[in-house]
Design an enzyme around this catalytic site. Structure first.
Site, PDB file in Angstrom:
ATOM      1  N   LYS A  17      36.471  29.669  36.619  1.00  0.00           N
ATOM      2  CA  LYS A  17      37.043  28.384  36.999  1.00  0.00           C
ATOM      3  C   LYS A  17      36.624  28.003  38.414  1.00  0.00           C
ATOM      4  CE  LYS A  17      41.234  29.055  34.203  1.00  0.00           C
ATOM      5  NZ  LYS A  17      42.712  29.163  34.213  1.00  0.00           N
ATOM      6  N   LYS A  33      35.070  29.117  43.793  1.00  0.00           N
ATOM      7  CA  LYS A  33      34.432  29.323  42.497  1.00  0.00           C
ATOM      8  C   LYS A  33      34.769  30.741  42.067  1.00  0.00           C
ATOM      9  CE  LYS A  33      29.975  28.611  40.210  1.00  0.00           C
ATOM     10  NZ  LYS A  33      28.544  28.259  40.429  1.00  0.00           N
ATOM     11  N   ASP A 126      15.936  22.432  41.841  1.00  0.00           N
ATOM     12  CA  ASP A 126      16.841  21.622  41.011  1.00  0.00           C
ATOM     13  C   ASP A 126      17.440  20.498  41.843  1.00  0.00           C
ATOM     14  OD1 ASP A 126      18.223  20.785  38.767  1.00  0.00           O
ATOM     15  OD2 ASP A 126      19.831  22.259  38.962  1.00  0.00           O
TER      16      ASP A 126
END
Length: 297
Positions: A17, A33, A126
């Site tokens: 989560k 995190k 990315d």
């Protein structure tokens, strides 16, 4: 977790989560995190390794800071700074497009962060509007280093979100990852200025990319009648970043030099019509969300 008070769950991920918490020692909000402890060679481990490296000695103001990490009850906990204004993608999608002054201010911040990452020995791999967050003060932060690679190691795999991916990624040949980052930056700037990406995928299966390959970026901008959205200095920069031949493409340091030598003029908002915002454009024309990620071996 004794040091933190959980305020709410922000998101669920496959292995854990993402939590919005308050650091009881500083009274600042942070993101934690929390993911199941994994093998040392997976994507999460790679991201942690690189994030630690980038956050050493205070990190950089335009790169998301990893404040600390710890292992507890079989879960890794990554404590990172909280960016209250969310993703840059959502800001652009909500506005339709950004005025030149705003777009260039944002772009300069992103470039500063990416240059720091490159100078520390990594290519991001990315880069996208989705992987930039904005904090409460309007400072942009480059995030998500799970696909990052050593900058001097040529790559073969095609990774990232489809329409940010450089054309050399589709060839199956070795390529310079730093130049693929520059291409992605060019796509990001184009979207911020116009509200849309120039094409779906940078390969010859895409009709718009094929047209650009034959006639140049100016031709498609002219056919779309959006010249008024891209000032000459920004067009000059896009030409340098979106060179199809990566050997002819500029470097991140050349982008910084260009920006430092080129003052950004103020733009009067156009009253003319412009194409739909990026989210609806992608859905209607390309048939996929920008969130979709392609990874080919």
């Amino acid at each position: 977790m004794d040091r933190y008070t959980i305020n709410r769950e922000v998101a669920s991920v496959a292995s854990g989560k993402i939590l919005l918490c308050t650091d009881d020692m500083t009274n600042h909000q942070v993101i934690i995190k929390r993911i199941r402890h994994t093998l040392p060679m997976d994507k999460e481990a790679n991201e942690l390794k690189i994030h630690r490296h980038l956050s050493k000695l205070g990190g950089h103001k335009n790169v998301l800071m990893l404040e600390r990490d710890f292992l507890e009850n079989g879960y890794d906990h990554f404590v990172i700074e909280y960016c209250a204004k969310g993703e840059l993608f959502d800001v652009v999608a909500s506005a339709g497009r950004l005025d030149t002054t705003v777009a260039m201010n944002y772009f300069e911040q992103i470039v500063s962060g990416v240059q720091f990452i490159h100078d520390r020995g990594y290519a991001h791999m990315d880069l996208s509007l989705e992987n930039v967050l904005i904090d409460v003060h309007g400072v942009l932060k480059v995030i998500d280093f799970g696909l990052a690679v050593p900058i001097y190691e040529c790559q073969r795999n095609a990774v990232g979100k489809y329409f940010y991916m450089a054309p050399e990624m589709y060839t199956g040949q070795m390529y310079d990852p730093s130049k693929s980052d520059v291409w992605s930056l060019g796509i990001m700037l184009f979207i911020m200025l116009t509200g849309n990406p120039p094409f779906s995928q940078a390969n010859m299966n895409d009709a718009v990319f094929e047209y650009v390959s034959s006639y140049g970026l100016h031709a498609i901008i002219s056919s779309w009648k959006i010249e008024h959205l891209i000032p000459k200095f920004a067009m000059d920069l896009l030409d340098k970043m979106l060179m199809i031949d990566p050997k002819a493409r500029c470097s991140i340091h050349e982008i910084r030099d260009f920006l430092e030598k080129t003052p950004t003029p103020k733009l009067i908002k156009s009253q003319g019509k412009h194409r739909p915002n990026v989210r609806s454009f992608l859905k209607n024309v390309f048939g996929h969300s920008s969130k979709k990620v392609g990874v080919w071996q």
